[in-house]
Structures are given as C-alpha cells and as structure tokens.
Design an enzyme around this catalytic site. Structure first.
Site, PDB file in Angstrom:
ATOM      1  N   SER A   1      40.791  80.006  45.082  1.00 17.93           N
ATOM      2  CA  SER A   1      40.906  78.897  44.118  1.00 17.93           C
ATOM      3  C   SER A   1      39.619  78.070  44.150  1.00 17.93           C
ATOM      4  CB  SER A   1      42.091  78.007  44.497  1.00 17.93           C
ATOM      5  OG  SER A   1      41.800  77.311  45.695  1.00 17.93           O
TER       6      SER A   1
ATOM      7  N   ASP B   1      41.089  82.330  41.278  1.00 22.30           N
ATOM      8  CA  ASP B   1      42.424  81.873  40.879  1.00 22.30           C
ATOM      9  C   ASP B   1      42.294  80.561  40.091  1.00 22.30           C
ATOM     10  OD1 ASP B   1      45.227  81.910  40.887  1.00 22.30           O
ATOM     11  OD2 ASP B   1      45.373  80.779  42.765  1.00 22.30           O
TER      12      ASP B   1
ATOM     13  N   GLU C   1      46.022  82.913  30.684  1.00 28.16           N
ATOM     14  CA  GLU C   1      47.390  82.381  30.819  1.00 28.16           C
ATOM     15  C   GLU C   1      47.875  81.784  29.504  1.00 28.16           C
ATOM     16  OE1 GLU C   1      48.471  80.281  34.418  1.00 28.16           O
ATOM     17  OE2 GLU C   1      49.856  78.961  33.350  1.00 28.16           O
TER      18      GLU C   1
ATOM     19  N   HIS D   1      54.395  76.462  41.038  1.00 31.47           N
ATOM     20  CA  HIS D   1      53.580  76.476  42.261  1.00 31.47           C
ATOM     21  C   HIS D   1      54.218  75.609  43.350  1.00 31.47           C
ATOM     22  CE1 HIS D   1      50.389  77.603  39.256  1.00 31.47           C
ATOM     23  NE2 HIS D   1      50.269  78.542  40.165  1.00 31.47           N
TER      24      HIS D   1
ATOM     25  N   HIS E   1      52.644  83.983  38.465  1.00 27.82           N
ATOM     26  CA  HIS E   1      52.193  82.935  39.397  1.00 27.82           C
ATOM     27  C   HIS E   1      53.422  82.279  40.032  1.00 27.82           C
ATOM     28  CE1 HIS E   1      47.807  82.358  38.453  1.00 27.82           C
ATOM     29  NE2 HIS E   1      48.165  83.309  37.608  1.00 27.82           N
ATOM     30  N   GLY E   2      53.149  81.459  41.048  1.00 27.64           N
ATOM     31  CA  GLY E   2      54.231  80.680  41.654  1.00 27.64           C
ATOM     32  C   GLY E   2      55.320  81.573  42.215  1.00 27.64           C
TER      33      GLY E   2
ATOM     34  N   SER F   1      55.940  82.703  45.431  1.00 28.62           N
ATOM     35  CA  SER F   1      56.336  82.705  46.842  1.00 28.62           C
ATOM     36  C   SER F   1      57.851  82.587  46.955  1.00 28.62           C
ATOM     37  CB  SER F   1      55.687  81.528  47.580  1.00 28.62           C
ATOM     38  OG  SER F   1      54.349  81.848  47.924  1.00 28.62           O
TER      39      SER F   1
ATOM     40  N   ILE G   1      50.785  84.922  45.624  1.00 25.92           N
ATOM     41  CA  ILE G   1      51.430  84.326  46.801  1.00 25.92           C
ATOM     42  C   ILE G   1      50.435  83.456  47.564  1.00 25.92           C
ATOM     43  CG2 ILE G   1      52.549  84.845  49.015  1.00 25.92           C
ATOM     44  CD1 ILE G   1      53.301  87.599  47.458  1.00 25.92           C
ATOM     45  N   ASP G   2      50.744  82.192  47.650  1.00 27.83           N
ATOM     46  CA  ASP G   2      49.956  81.275  48.470  1.00 27.83           C
ATOM     47  C   ASP G   2      50.861  80.462  49.402  1.00 27.83           C
ATOM     48  OD1 ASP G   2      48.056  79.721  49.609  1.00 27.83           O
ATOM     49  OD2 ASP G   2      47.537  78.577  47.832  1.00 27.83           O
TER      50      ASP G   2
HETATM   51  P1  13P Z   1      52.970  79.922  45.189  1.00 26.93           P
HETATM   52  O1  13P Z   1      52.746  78.447  45.323  1.00 26.93           O
HETATM   53  O2  13P Z   1      54.363  80.245  44.772  1.00 26.93           O
HETATM   54  O3  13P Z   1      52.556  80.683  46.398  1.00 26.93           O
HETATM   55  O4  13P Z   1      52.034  80.440  43.976  1.00 26.93           O
HETATM   56  C1  13P Z   1      50.686  80.732  44.195  1.00 26.93           C
HETATM   57  C2  13P Z   1      49.939  80.976  42.923  1.00 26.93           C
HETATM   58  O5  13P Z   1      50.487  81.143  41.850  1.00 26.93           O
HETATM   59  C3  13P Z   1      48.484  81.026  43.030  1.00 26.93           C
HETATM   60  O6  13P Z   1      47.874  81.113  41.781  1.00 26.93           O
HETATM   61  O1  G3H Z   2      48.095  78.173  42.417  1.00 27.77           O
HETATM   62  C1  G3H Z   2      47.372  77.637  43.225  1.00 27.77           C
HETATM   63  C2  G3H Z   2      47.170  78.080  44.609  1.00 27.77           C
HETATM   64  O2  G3H Z   2      48.313  77.831  45.390  1.00 27.77           O
HETATM   65  C3  G3H Z   2      45.926  77.493  45.164  1.00 27.77           C
HETATM   66  O3  G3H Z   2      46.106  76.192  45.595  1.00 27.77           O
HETATM   67  O4  G3H Z   2      44.257  74.907  44.537  1.00 27.77           O
HETATM   68  O5  G3H Z   2      45.402  74.074  46.618  1.00 27.77           O
HETATM   69  O6  G3H Z   2      43.865  76.041  46.729  1.00 27.77           O
HETATM   70  P1  G3H Z   2      44.828  75.229  45.885  1.00 27.77           P
HETATM   71 ZN    ZN Z   3      48.914  80.113  40.188  1.00 24.86          ZN
END
Ligand code: 13P
Ligand code: G3H
Ligand code: ZN
Length: 311
Positions: free
Chosen positions: A50, A82, A134, A180, A213-214, A216, A257-258
């Site tokens: 990111s 990202d 997107e 997210h 996305h999102g 997790s 997945i983050d």
């Molecule tokens: P999560 O917060 O669900 O892990 O999503 C991560 C994401 O979409 C990164 O772009």
């Molecule tokens: O979708 C976003 C990711 O979870 C990255 O998060 O911008 O805090 O690094 P960040």
């Molecule tokens: Zn995302």
C-alpha cells in the site's frame, strides 16, 4: 526468475476455479512468513504494497525483500501496488519494478474513474505491467482513506462492460459487501455478501478476473490470543471462509488479505511479551509473529484459496 505479472496466474485460477492470495506486506518478517508458507505448498503469490507500507518501509527495501523471496523460494510472485490513488503513484511503482498496480478511482465519477484508469493502463501496458481497477466502494479504514458505511456502494453490474472495454484494465475489484479492517459486519447479524452481483458481473464479463478486497476472515483464534494477552478487540468479525471459497469458485481470482496478517502477527507478539515480560530482543517476539503468519497463510492457501500445488 524475476517477479512476474498476474496474467498467467489469473488465467489458470479462473479456469481452475481457485483464487490467488494477495497479501499485504510491510516488513521482512511478513514477507518471509508468507513466502515460506507458499513455498511449502507450492502456491503462486501476489505480494501487495500500500502507499502506507511504501512510506513506512521505503519502496526499495520492500522491492529488494520481495526479490530475495523470489530467489529463495523459486515461486512465481507478482508485486502489486494496493489502492494506488494517483497516476503519479502508479507510475513511480511501475518505474520501480512493480509488475502490477491498482488504480483505485472508485471515489470519482464513472467518467473520471475511466479517464484516470485508462491513463494508468496505457502507461503500464507500454512497460509490461498490468492494472487492477475498482468500480463500487468498500466501507472501512485504510491508511489513506476512511470510507463510512453510508458512503460505500455496491458495484452496478450494468456498468462493468463499458468500464472494462473503455479502460483496458486487466482485472476489476468489485464491491459486494466486504469491507476493510477487522469489523466487517454488525455483531449479532448474519454476514451476507451480494453473490447475485458477482454472478451478474461474471455473466457480463466471461473469463475476466474479478478481485475481492476486504476479504480477511478475522480468524477468532488470533483475536482470542490478542484479547487474552491484554488486547481489547471487541466485536471483530470477518468474512466466513465458505463465502470466500464460493467466490473463488466463481470469477474471483484475487483475494486480498491484510487484517488477518496483522492479527496473526500481533497475537504472536502479545503472547510472547505476556509470557516473557523481560524480553527485549526483537527476534524473541518477531520470530513467533512470523511463525503465526506462516501458519495462517498455509491454512488460507489450502483451505480457502485452493492455490496449493499450482506454482
Ligand atoms: P482486509 O482488511 O479484509 O484484510 O482487506 C485487505 C485489502 O482489501 C487490501 O487491499
Ligand atoms: O486495504 C488496505 C490495506 O489493508 C492496507 O492498509 O493502507 O494501512 O497499509 P494500509
Ligand atoms: Zn483493499
């Protein structure tokens, strides 16, 4: 082997009804945990960075660490920006060796999103890189953006063909109800995703890779360890794994997945620090954090993504 684009990965994933994990990376332990897990089960990977990660660790450090992981594991690894929010950021990542970028124009009007995405696609394709775009907006918090639930919106399937044909993008992130962060659904309600929208998008764009996305699952095991060791994560809820498996069987080829990585890492650190309050050698708590990430990613690949044995 150098870092690769996601083109071949997505083609095989679409045809094989599985998905590629796109894991957010910020430092060496995260990169090692993910890539060691993938190497064990021979899975292709997308490692994504990111704007916040790039600012935290610096582009060159992350790029060199990812190149080291490619050399160490021999895996096909795609390195992806990202949530790029400008042409300049995407250009800088492509110039710095990323093989894939996301231009997230979802906050703009349809026409503005098309114009920005098209500009990034032209620059990327001329240099052998690929572009994720997107349509629709996810709720939740990232470093750079905080989208309130009331400002989020589902993707409109009737817009996707025009968007993809006018921009030339290589994959498309859609909004079907994920968000997210670690608090994705109201406590006490049943998590629901709009699979009808995904099915309609798939019908309109046959063979085209869709991104979720999102995604997790906010694994309870790690949330519980955090809470048992001084953390206070109340009402953390993620996307159920069976829904992710269903999405991967459909047109979703990339699952982001983050938050799960953050939770696994934090659980390892909190647990170690609670057991050994006198620990002050970072290796003592970063090694268990990396072990947790390895375990998490291996389980995701085998039980959710289905990308094991595909590298
Ligand atoms: P999560 O917060 O669900 O892990 O999503 C991560 C994401 O979409 C990164 O772009
Ligand atoms: O979708 C976003 C990711 O979870 C990255 O998060 O911008 O805090 O690094 P960040
Ligand atoms: Zn995302």
């Amino acid at each position: 082997m150098p870092v690769v684009t996601s083109t071949e990965m997505f083609k095989k994933a679409y045809e094989g009804h599985y998905a590629i994990g796109a894991f957010n990376v910020n430092n060496m332990e995260i990169i090692q945990g993910i890539t060691e897990a993938a190497a064990e089960v021979r899975s292709p990977l997308i490692l994504q960075v990111s704007a916040g990660a790039r600012k935290y660790a610096k582009h060159i450090y992350l790029m060199k660490l990812i190149e080291a992981a490619v050399e160490d594991t021999g895996l096909p690894i795609c390195v992806h920006l990202d949530h790029g929010d400008s042409f300049e950021l995407c250009k800088s990542c492509i110039d710095g060796g990323f093989t894939s970028v996301m231009i997230d124009g979802s906050k703009y009007s349809f026409e503005e999103n098309i114009a920005l995405t098209k500009k990034v696609v032209e620059y990327a394709h001329d240099r052998g890189a690929v572009v994720e775009a997107e349509l629709g907006r996810l709720a939740g918090v990232e470093d750079a953006v905080n989208v309130k639930a009331e400002d989020s919106s589902y993707t409109r399937p009737e817009e996707v063909e025009e968007f993809v044909s006018r921009t030339g993008c290589d994959s498309l992130a859609i909004a079907i109800g994920t968000s997210h962060g670690a608090f994705k659904f109201k406590p006490g309600t049943k998590p629901q995703l709009r699979f009808d929208i995904l099915a309609e998008v798939e019908k309109r764009l046959p063979g085209f890779p869709i991104v979720l996305h999102g995604a997790s699952s906010v694994i309870p095991k790690y949330v519980d360890i955090i809470n048992a060791n001084g953390g206070q994560l109340k009402d953390a809820i993620g996307v159920p794994e069976d829904m992710l498996r269903e999405a991967a069987r459909m047109a979703v080829c990339k699952i982001n997945i983050d938050s799960d990585l953050r939770l696994a890492m934090t659980a390892g650190i909190r647990e170690t620090m609670a057991k050994s309050p006198d620990a002050f050698d970072p290796r003592k708590y970063l090694a268990p954090a990396r072990d947790n990430i390895r375990e998490l990613v291996k389980n995701k690949i085998i039980n959710v993504l289905g990308s094991d044995g595909k590298a």
